[in-house]
Design an enzyme around this catalytic site. Sequence first.
Site, PDB file in Angstrom:
ATOM      1  N   LYS A 110       0.915  -1.058  -0.066  1.00  0.00           N
ATOM      2  CA  LYS A 110       0.097  -0.052   0.150  1.00  0.00           C
ATOM      3  C   LYS A 110       0.658   1.354  -0.121  1.00  0.00           C
ATOM      4  O   LYS A 110       1.980   1.391   0.728  1.00  0.00           O
ATOM      5  CB  LYS A 110      -0.868  -0.029   1.213  1.00  0.00           C
ATOM      6  CG  LYS A 110      -2.045   1.125   1.455  1.00  0.00           C
ATOM      7  CD  LYS A 110      -2.969   0.831   2.528  1.00  0.00           C
ATOM      8  CE  LYS A 110      -3.818   1.712   2.847  1.00  0.00           C
ATOM      9  NZ  LYS A 110      -4.656   1.596   3.996  1.00  0.00           N
ATOM     10  N   SER A 191      -9.535   1.496   3.143  1.00  0.00           N
ATOM     11  CA  SER A 191      -8.562   2.009   2.102  1.00  0.00           C
ATOM     12  C   SER A 191      -7.547   1.532   1.525  1.00  0.00           C
ATOM     13  O   SER A 191      -6.836   1.846   0.600  1.00  0.00           O
ATOM     14  CB  SER A 191      -7.900   3.175   3.203  1.00  0.00           C
ATOM     15  OG  SER A 191      -6.988   2.721   4.080  1.00  0.00           O
ATOM     16  N   THR A 212      -7.192   0.943  10.072  1.00  0.00           N
ATOM     17  CA  THR A 212      -7.541   1.787  11.271  1.00  0.00           C
ATOM     18  C   THR A 212      -9.083   1.137  11.704  1.00  0.00           C
ATOM     19  O   THR A 212      -9.070   1.184  13.085  1.00  0.00           O
ATOM     20  CB  THR A 212      -7.705   3.134  11.125  1.00  0.00           C
ATOM     21  OG1 THR A 212      -6.198   3.557  10.378  1.00  0.00           O
ATOM     22  CG2 THR A 212      -7.735   3.960  12.341  1.00  0.00           C
ATOM     23  N   SER A 215      -9.982  -1.025   6.856  1.00  0.00           N
ATOM     24  CA  SER A 215      -9.337  -0.991   5.539  1.00  0.00           C
ATOM     25  C   SER A 215      -8.634  -1.898   5.032  1.00  0.00           C
ATOM     26  O   SER A 215      -8.029  -1.968   4.163  1.00  0.00           O
ATOM     27  CB  SER A 215      -8.293   0.175   5.946  1.00  0.00           C
ATOM     28  OG  SER A 215      -9.078   1.522   5.931  1.00  0.00           O
TER      29      SER A 215
END
Length: 541
Positions: A110, A191, A212, A215
């Site tokens: 990521k 995310s 968090t 995600s």
Amino acid sequence: MARLSSLLVAASAIWLGITSVVNGATVKGKPFPDLIDVTIDDLSEGLSSGLFTSVDLVKAYLARIAEVNPILHAVNEVNPDALAIAADLDAQRAAGTTLGPLHGIPILLKDNIATADKMNNTAGSYALLGAKVPRDSTLVAKLRKAGAIILGKTNLSQWANYRSSNSSNGWTAIGGQTYGAYYPNEDPSGSSSGSGVASSIGLSLAALGSETSGSIVSPSQKGNLVGIKPTVGLTSRYLVIPISSHQDTVGPMARTVKDAAIILQAIAGRDKRDNYTSAIPFDCDKMPDYVSALDKNALSGARIGIPYNALSATASATEMAAFWAAAKTMQDAGATIVSANFTVASPNTTSIVLGADFVSDLAAYLSELSYNPNSIHSLAELRAFTQSFPAEQYPDRNTARWDDALALGYNNSDPRFWAELQRNYYWGGEAGMLGAIERNKLDALIMPTSQSAGRAAIVGAPIVTVPLGFYPATFNVTTSSRGLVTAGPKLPFGLSFLGAKFSEETLLKLAYAYEQKTLTRVNGPKPYIVPNVEIGDFAGF
């Protein structure tokens, strides 16, 4: 980005310049594995037998990215040194040295996990384009030590979905809009959006994501994947662009439980640069062997709880029917299914923890940079840059999360923060999942993945999500405010195993046993878009 475009054009040229090998072709009687379903074991066997090399693998993965990335926008950047690294690892293997099961295996990261190389670490923002770090993040150093090839950086929801109240999952200023691979214009969830898409269709063996709250597990379920959201502190966050030191964690997104366990084995452990890892309750040289612990019979004798009062009354009937069927599968395999209601079904949690943490933790990350191209040192300065830089698409995509964080007027060193943190710990602890696990002496809780993230997030507890099912081919399409498909025909959804802190070994055992009994991923619908390039297109060239 220029580097991504030039390398992928070169990869396409290599691919187009050779004679394509029909899938299923063999060399000396050994078949080339299909990269959408290949495992670490498959690749290790092929590499050790000489069927193909790590250079072949990197070429194949680069060509696969080149083929579909113009449509899906899953990858922001590829490593310009990947082929050279692969050649060096091939030479080590030829000389009799292997560093473990990840030796010569390409992994994507990521784009908030820092590498001290020629790649960027941007969280999808021009604010950090060109920034440099003094060393690899601890996670990356561990992967390199294990022999993995860092293939590139994946797109994400900008700033890990902590900027706007009106953006879209998988959008960044740098990477554009990521789309899922199971339906045209699919919302990839966030995310860790690009990591999920890349793993789902074999743009690398697997990818790392960060979480968090949701995600990793949410984009994993959208990609029909296994995702591990580790206990906060099991994996280092040093030089990972943060949201919250109290909730952030980094874990693997892969196609099988075993592959995810192998990667977790490589990245877990203490780090002097992340004090949270000092809470790991195992001796430094006696971390659990997550891979050896996998047991297809682990459901037999397990106590598995269902928090009936915390399940959504508005969840899809299709998803819930699959969930109840999964519980029956576990019961038939010898598990005891226990009613494990939470003390409070609807917790009064606070988002102040994330805001105050972000003010402090972002500044701490920025202070680590060895080169800070826009001289941004605080959230206030980041907001000013974003609101004045046209490519960041402000105000169409607002800065509401940052506005709220700055409006607090304090960071996580303030006494007022402590009270808010304790509120979350109560709702996720005694009144929530940790209390239910302890009272009922459970090995794990199970929930639909679409409902699992929040309760674990606020106490830093682990989740393992596995494929559960798919919407029927006739399912009606629903879309988000920005036109992304959030539900539709053949889209996958997941099942989550939730546990006490540092219970990953148990969760992986249970997840593996369920996976082996159901084989949901391999037996279900395939993505609508899959790269055509395979290893056999490169082996021997």
